[in-house]
Design a protein around this motif. Structure first.
Motif, PDB file in Angstrom:
ATOM      1  N   HIS A   1     -55.679 -78.489 -54.183  1.00 18.03           N
ATOM      2  CA  HIS A   1     -55.407 -79.805 -54.783  1.00 18.03           C
ATOM      3  C   HIS A   1     -54.312 -80.540 -53.996  1.00 18.03           C
ATOM      4  N   PRO A   2     -54.610 -81.004 -52.799  1.00  9.78           N
ATOM      5  CA  PRO A   2     -53.589 -81.746 -52.036  1.00  9.78           C
ATOM      6  C   PRO A   2     -53.155 -83.028 -52.730  1.00  9.78           C
ATOM      7  N   GLU A   3     -53.910 -83.471 -53.720  1.00  6.54           N
ATOM      8  CA  GLU A   3     -53.560 -84.704 -54.427  1.00  6.54           C
ATOM      9  C   GLU A   3     -52.329 -84.547 -55.324  1.00  6.54           C
ATOM     10  N   ILE A   4     -51.791 -83.329 -55.449  1.00  8.62           N
ATOM     11  CA  ILE A   4     -50.575 -83.154 -56.245  1.00  8.62           C
ATOM     12  C   ILE A   4     -49.312 -83.386 -55.414  1.00  8.62           C
ATOM     13  N   LEU A   5     -49.449 -83.599 -54.102  1.00 13.65           N
ATOM     14  CA  LEU A   5     -48.273 -83.754 -53.244  1.00 13.65           C
ATOM     15  C   LEU A   5     -47.630 -85.115 -53.458  1.00 13.65           C
ATOM     16  N   PRO A   6     -46.300 -85.177 -53.491  1.00 12.33           N
ATOM     17  CA  PRO A   6     -45.597 -86.437 -53.770  1.00 12.33           C
ATOM     18  C   PRO A   6     -45.561 -87.354 -52.544  1.00 12.33           C
ATOM     19  N   GLN A   7     -45.198 -88.629 -52.799  1.00 11.66           N
ATOM     20  CA  GLN A   7     -45.125 -89.618 -51.730  1.00 11.66           C
ATOM     21  C   GLN A   7     -43.809 -90.384 -51.804  1.00 11.66           C
TER      22      GLN A   7
ATOM     23  N   THR B   1     -45.293 -91.955 -47.043  1.00  7.28           N
ATOM     24  CA  THR B   1     -45.240 -90.633 -46.434  1.00  7.28           C
ATOM     25  C   THR B   1     -45.490 -89.553 -47.480  1.00  7.28           C
ATOM     26  N   VAL B   2     -46.409 -88.638 -47.166  1.00 11.44           N
ATOM     27  CA  VAL B   2     -46.703 -87.521 -48.062  1.00 11.44           C
ATOM     28  C   VAL B   2     -45.756 -86.374 -47.744  1.00 11.44           C
ATOM     29  N   LEU B   3     -45.166 -85.783 -48.765  1.00 11.49           N
ATOM     30  CA  LEU B   3     -44.291 -84.634 -48.599  1.00 11.49           C
ATOM     31  C   LEU B   3     -45.123 -83.368 -48.727  1.00 11.49           C
ATOM     32  N   HIS B   4     -45.224 -82.622 -47.642  1.00  9.65           N
ATOM     33  CA  HIS B   4     -46.156 -81.494 -47.551  1.00  9.65           C
ATOM     34  C   HIS B   4     -45.497 -80.182 -47.952  1.00  9.65           C
ATOM     35  N   PRO B   5     -46.299 -79.134 -48.160  1.00  5.39           N
ATOM     36  CA  PRO B   5     -45.749 -77.798 -48.447  1.00  5.39           C
ATOM     37  C   PRO B   5     -44.956 -77.273 -47.257  1.00  5.39           C
ATOM     38  N   GLY B   6     -44.193 -76.230 -47.508  1.00  6.75           N
ATOM     39  CA  GLY B   6     -43.364 -75.626 -46.479  1.00  6.75           C
ATOM     40  C   GLY B   6     -41.914 -75.539 -46.909  1.00  6.75           C
TER      41      GLY B   6
ATOM     42  N   GLN C   1     -40.560 -77.543 -54.274  1.00  2.00           N
ATOM     43  CA  GLN C   1     -40.667 -78.670 -55.203  1.00  2.00           C
ATOM     44  C   GLN C   1     -41.618 -79.747 -54.670  1.00  2.00           C
ATOM     45  N   HIS C   2     -42.672 -79.317 -54.006  1.00  2.00           N
ATOM     46  CA  HIS C   2     -43.644 -80.245 -53.426  1.00  2.00           C
ATOM     47  C   HIS C   2     -44.759 -80.537 -54.436  1.00  2.00           C
ATOM     48  N   TYR C   3     -44.386 -81.248 -55.478  1.00  2.00           N
ATOM     49  CA  TYR C   3     -45.386 -81.644 -56.472  1.00  2.00           C
ATOM     50  C   TYR C   3     -45.034 -83.011 -57.039  1.00  2.00           C
ATOM     51  N   ARG C   4     -46.075 -83.731 -57.461  1.00  2.00           N
ATOM     52  CA  ARG C   4     -45.895 -84.990 -58.177  1.00  2.00           C
ATOM     53  C   ARG C   4     -45.597 -84.675 -59.633  1.00  2.00           C
ATOM     54  N   ILE C   5     -44.482 -85.180 -60.089  1.00  2.02           N
ATOM     55  CA  ILE C   5     -44.114 -84.903 -61.464  1.00  2.02           C
ATOM     56  C   ILE C   5     -45.121 -85.503 -62.442  1.00  2.02           C
ATOM     57  N   SER C   6     -45.804 -86.575 -62.023  1.00  2.00           N
ATOM     58  CA  SER C   6     -46.730 -87.279 -62.909  1.00  2.00           C
ATOM     59  C   SER C   6     -48.174 -86.840 -62.725  1.00  2.00           C
ATOM     60  N   SER C   7     -48.440 -85.854 -61.871  1.00  2.00           N
ATOM     61  CA  SER C   7     -49.810 -85.416 -61.616  1.00  2.00           C
ATOM     62  C   SER C   7     -50.362 -84.630 -62.798  1.00  2.00           C
ATOM     63  N   PRO C   8     -51.429 -85.102 -63.443  1.00  2.00           N
ATOM     64  CA  PRO C   8     -52.034 -84.328 -64.536  1.00  2.00           C
ATOM     65  C   PRO C   8     -52.546 -82.978 -64.056  1.00  2.00           C
ATOM     66  N   VAL C   9     -53.016 -82.928 -62.828  1.00  2.00           N
ATOM     67  CA  VAL C   9     -53.520 -81.667 -62.282  1.00  2.00           C
ATOM     68  C   VAL C   9     -52.380 -80.653 -62.176  1.00  2.00           C
ATOM     69  N   TYR C  10     -51.259 -81.087 -61.604  1.00  2.00           N
ATOM     70  CA  TYR C  10     -50.143 -80.158 -61.468  1.00  2.00           C
ATOM     71  C   TYR C  10     -49.605 -79.747 -62.835  1.00  2.00           C
ATOM     72  N   ARG C  11     -49.519 -80.677 -63.750  1.00  2.00           N
ATOM     73  CA  ARG C  11     -49.012 -80.322 -65.088  1.00  2.00           C
ATOM     74  C   ARG C  11     -49.875 -79.239 -65.728  1.00  2.00           C
TER      75      ARG C  11
ATOM     76  N   PRO D   1     -36.794 -87.016 -56.778  1.00  2.00           N
ATOM     77  CA  PRO D   1     -36.485 -87.717 -58.022  1.00  2.00           C
ATOM     78  C   PRO D   1     -37.367 -88.942 -58.237  1.00  2.00           C
ATOM     79  N   LEU D   2     -37.848 -89.536 -57.146  1.00  2.00           N
ATOM     80  CA  LEU D   2     -38.668 -90.737 -57.221  1.00  2.00           C
ATOM     81  C   LEU D   2     -39.949 -90.502 -56.425  1.00  2.00           C
ATOM     82  N   ASP D   3     -41.067 -90.476 -57.115  1.00  2.00           N
ATOM     83  CA  ASP D   3     -42.375 -90.320 -56.473  1.00  2.00           C
ATOM     84  C   ASP D   3     -43.119 -91.644 -56.572  1.00  2.00           C
ATOM     85  N   TYR D   4     -43.694 -92.111 -55.471  1.00  2.00           N
ATOM     86  CA  TYR D   4     -44.328 -93.430 -55.412  1.00  2.00           C
ATOM     87  C   TYR D   4     -45.841 -93.337 -55.279  1.00  2.00           C
TER      88      TYR D   4
END
Length: 696
Positions: A112-118, A123-128, A131-141, A175-178
């Motif tokens: 689910h790469p769509e859970i990565l924050p921006q 710019t997408v913040l990738h794994p590695g 805390q590489h998740y979108r706080i508002s992602s229903p999938v990640y939740r 703290p801020l995901d766009y």
């Protein structure tokens, strides 16, 4: 204020009390983050024996272990954690068990790469990292809640479990995901806040620059734009982001409330950052609104800045801020360091004496648990050079000997557990107001509400006066002295609350750039300082900000920088200092107005004065307020606080930050050394003393 939290409701009789504490922790908390997944079993067995030697009473466990606990989706490996929990219980060590959700495993972000924050620029913040998740992602939740439930169901009845540790440092790195998920959640938050698009347009002032919206679906987060984004849009996005971060906490807390309703929960705050995007007092408001989303025990992570020549001052301010967020109740220092950290540009090694003094400073300001990151220093990974309780050098090291000694000290002073700090002075600090004050397109970029709050707080501490750090909207009835530094965003209700304190007899100081705008970042018209104009009896026509290096002189000899004002005082207002020379020659810079019939007063400081002048002003305010210092005389560089128990017992903390031996008035048994003090106590350079006071 509704933020759409998905709360799981349980029987109110099973809910934790507001003064909840880790189950079974009947001593001062001492320990740290424990990461046994990084080590072989022989090392883990050694850890238990070393923890016994050090006097560890509680550890945080499994914070970053999701990939180990669930190496493949729906396939769990519990054995290592089962064994660790059992061993800790056998050793009498309590466990603050994490939900393991602070870092998604690689299989999840691959699926689910769509859970990565921006970021704002896309710019997408990738794994590695973490805390590489979108706080508002229903999938990640959904995945985070599933993992939480699995851990709760497996360990909810384990005898070592003292509390739940929800995620870790929520919002620390993102703290801020766009992202598009954030855009959707932001629109829904705005609909709940404003109700109609017309109300939003009015609040955002969208008549400016043709920004009028016709529907909520047209709104985006304040992504990178050609020039300054709408300031109220920026402010609301910060408010939304703080609420969204709390809603993530609340969703996880809801699962835990359902599975283990009697186990308290925490998550580690980070109040030390001046640009922090989490409104922790606001979180506590929401926590009280929904008991099954409660923050049962307030905990905080704190690290000093190596570049700060006086880090003890910021530490004291942060500790008093955490205590105030906790409503005065004992709180936990969840993380700090034994020596150097690894993540500052230039890290600094600390001596054992400084490390102990920093630790006991938190205890002096109301903490009942002192934990570190981490227990055993990592051999690999990004934090391998971050100091720990057990260092790379092993037991033959100053750090280890300091770890053992601190455990001994905490056992010696353990009787302070449960006592509280009581303050009659308050320094006001408000995160949304600070966010608004630091937005772009302002008279100067050098306004820093937290810095002025810390300066005022330290000036009080130099006179032995303890202070709470609270919001203007909080109950101020218990304070005789109220300091209001750069409270740029001030609601009418907050302004009335400050004025009421003066009417009751309190001494109130309001600084420049306070009371300027309302909750929508709209300027109060008619002259500054808008919301406080009537209370203070002054009116500023225009700000006169200063260039870097430019100074002004006041009639009382103070040197002023950064800020000045073309101020007019109403008849009857006492002018205590004016500007000397220049365009503002003779204009008031410091005023005082008598308020009410109970001896209250409202002072206004219209410029940023040097440290000596600020100290002199605070001395005058303390005298006018009648607030008593902890001790009559304390040498410079010495911090004194007092904790008091419900039964009347009290303990005097003396922290000698200087490099010379000092003497302080005290009577009673000094618990660290076992020495009795009869009227005077000698404290060595860099040392800490804790006196069980004998009262006449």
């Amino acid at each position: 204020m509704s933020i759409g939290v998905h709360v799981h409701t349980s029987d109110p009789a099973t809910r934790r009390a507001a003064d909840a504490w880790p189950i079974g922790l009947d001593a001062l908390g001492y320990g740290g983050d424990y990461n046994p997944e990084q080590w072989d079993d022989a090392t883990r067995l050694e850890d238990i024996e070393l923890m016994r030697e050090a006097g560890v009473t509680i550890v945080s466990l499994a914070i970053f272990s999701w990939a180990r606990l669930e190496p493949r989706e729906k396939e769990h490996d519990w054995e290592w954690l089962d064994v660790t929990m059992d061993r800790l219980h056998a050793a009498g060590i309590r466990v603050d068990l994490a939900t393991a959700t602070a870092s998604p495993p690689p299989w999840l972000t691959r699926k689910h790469p769509e859970i990565l924050p921006q970021l704002a620029d896309g710019t997408v913040l990738h794994p590695g990292g973490r805390q590489h998740y979108r706080i508002s992602s229903p999938v990640y939740r959904d995945y985070a809640l599933r993992m939480t439930r699995a851990i709760a169901e497996r360990y909810g009845s384990h005898p070592a479990l003292a509390m739940w540790h929800i995620d870790n440092e929520i919002g620390c790195h993102v703290p801020l995901d766009y992202s598009d998920d954030a855009a959707h959640a932001f629109r829904r938050w705005l609909e709940r806040r404003y109700g109609t698009i017309e109300a939003l347009n009015a609040a955002w002032g969208t008549a400016f620059w043709s920004q009028r919206y016709d529907a909520f679906e047209e709104i985006l987060p304040p992504r990178t734009a050609p020039t300054f984004p709408n300031p109220t849009q920026q402010l609301d996005f910060q408010r939304y982001s703080s609420d969204e971060l709390f809603s993530y906490y609340a969703d996880i807390r809801g699962v835990l409330a359902e599975v283990t309703p009697d186990v308290p929960c925490t998550t580690n705050f980070m109040v030390m950052s001046p640009t922090n995007q989490m409104d922790y007092p606001g979180w506590m408001d929401l926590s009280r609104e929904w008991p099954d989303a409660s923050v049962d025990v307030v905990s905080n992570d704190h690290y000093i800045q190596a570049s700060d020549p006086h880090p003890e001052r910021e530490l004291a301010f942060s500790a008093d801020l955490v205590r105030s967020i906790a409503g005065g109740a004992p709180w936990m220092l969840m993380e700090h360091s034994t020596s150097a950290v690894n993540w500052q540009h230039h890290n600094r090694t600390r001596t054992t004496a400084e490390s102990h003094r920093n630790s006991l400073s938190h205890l002096a300001h109301g903490a009942d648990a002192l934990l570190f990151f981490q227990w055993r220093q990592s051999r690999a990974g990004a934090e391998k050079y971050h100091s720990s309780m057990y260092p790379h050098a092993g037991t033959d090291s100053d750090v280890w000997r300091g770890t053992v000694r601190l455990g001994e000290i905490l056992r010696a002073v353990g009787e302070v557990r449960g006592s509280r700090v009581h303050a009659r002075a308050a320094v006001l600090f408000d995160w949304p107001s600070s966010w608004a004050a630091r937005l772009d397109s302002h008279p100067t970029d050098d306004v820093d509400p937290r810095l002025l709050a810390q300066r005022l707080h330290h000036a009080l501490a130099r006179r032995g006066v303890m202070a709470d750090v609270v919001r203007a909207s909080d109950d101020l009835s218990g304070y005789d002295l109220v300091l209001v530094p750069e409270l740029y965003l001030t609601t009418p209700e907050a302004a009335a609350n400050v004025a009421a304190a003066a009417e009751r007899g309190a001494t109130v100081l309001v600084s420049y750039f306070s009371g300027i705008v309302d909750a929508s970042d709209h300027v109060y018209l008619g002259g500054y300082p808008g919301a406080f104009r009537d209370l203070l009896g002054v009116r500023t026509e225009e700000f006169w900000t200063l260039q870097p290096g430019e100074t002004l002189t006041l009639s009382d000899g103070a040197t002023a920088t950064t800020w000045s004002e073309n101020l007019r005082a109403e008849p009857g207002i006492e002018v205590l200092a004016t500007y000397v020379g220049g365009d503002l020659d003779g204009v008031p810079a410091l005023t005082r107005r008598a308020v009410g019939s109970a001896g209250g007063s409202a002072w206004y400081l219209a410029t940023r004065v040097d440290d000596d002048a600020l100290q002199s002003l605070v001395d005058r305010l303390v005298e006018a307020s009648g607030v008593e210092p902890v001790v009559a005389e304390a040498p410079d560089g010495v911090e004194v606080t007092r904790r008091t128990a419900d039964d009347g017992r009290s303990w005097l903390f003396v922290l000698n930050h200087s490099d010379v031996e000092v003497r302080v008035p005290a009577t009673g048994r000094e618990l660290v050394t076992g020495v009795d003090a009869a009227g005077e106590l000698t404290v060595a350079a860099g040392a800490v003393a804790v006196v069980r006071e004998t009262r006449a």
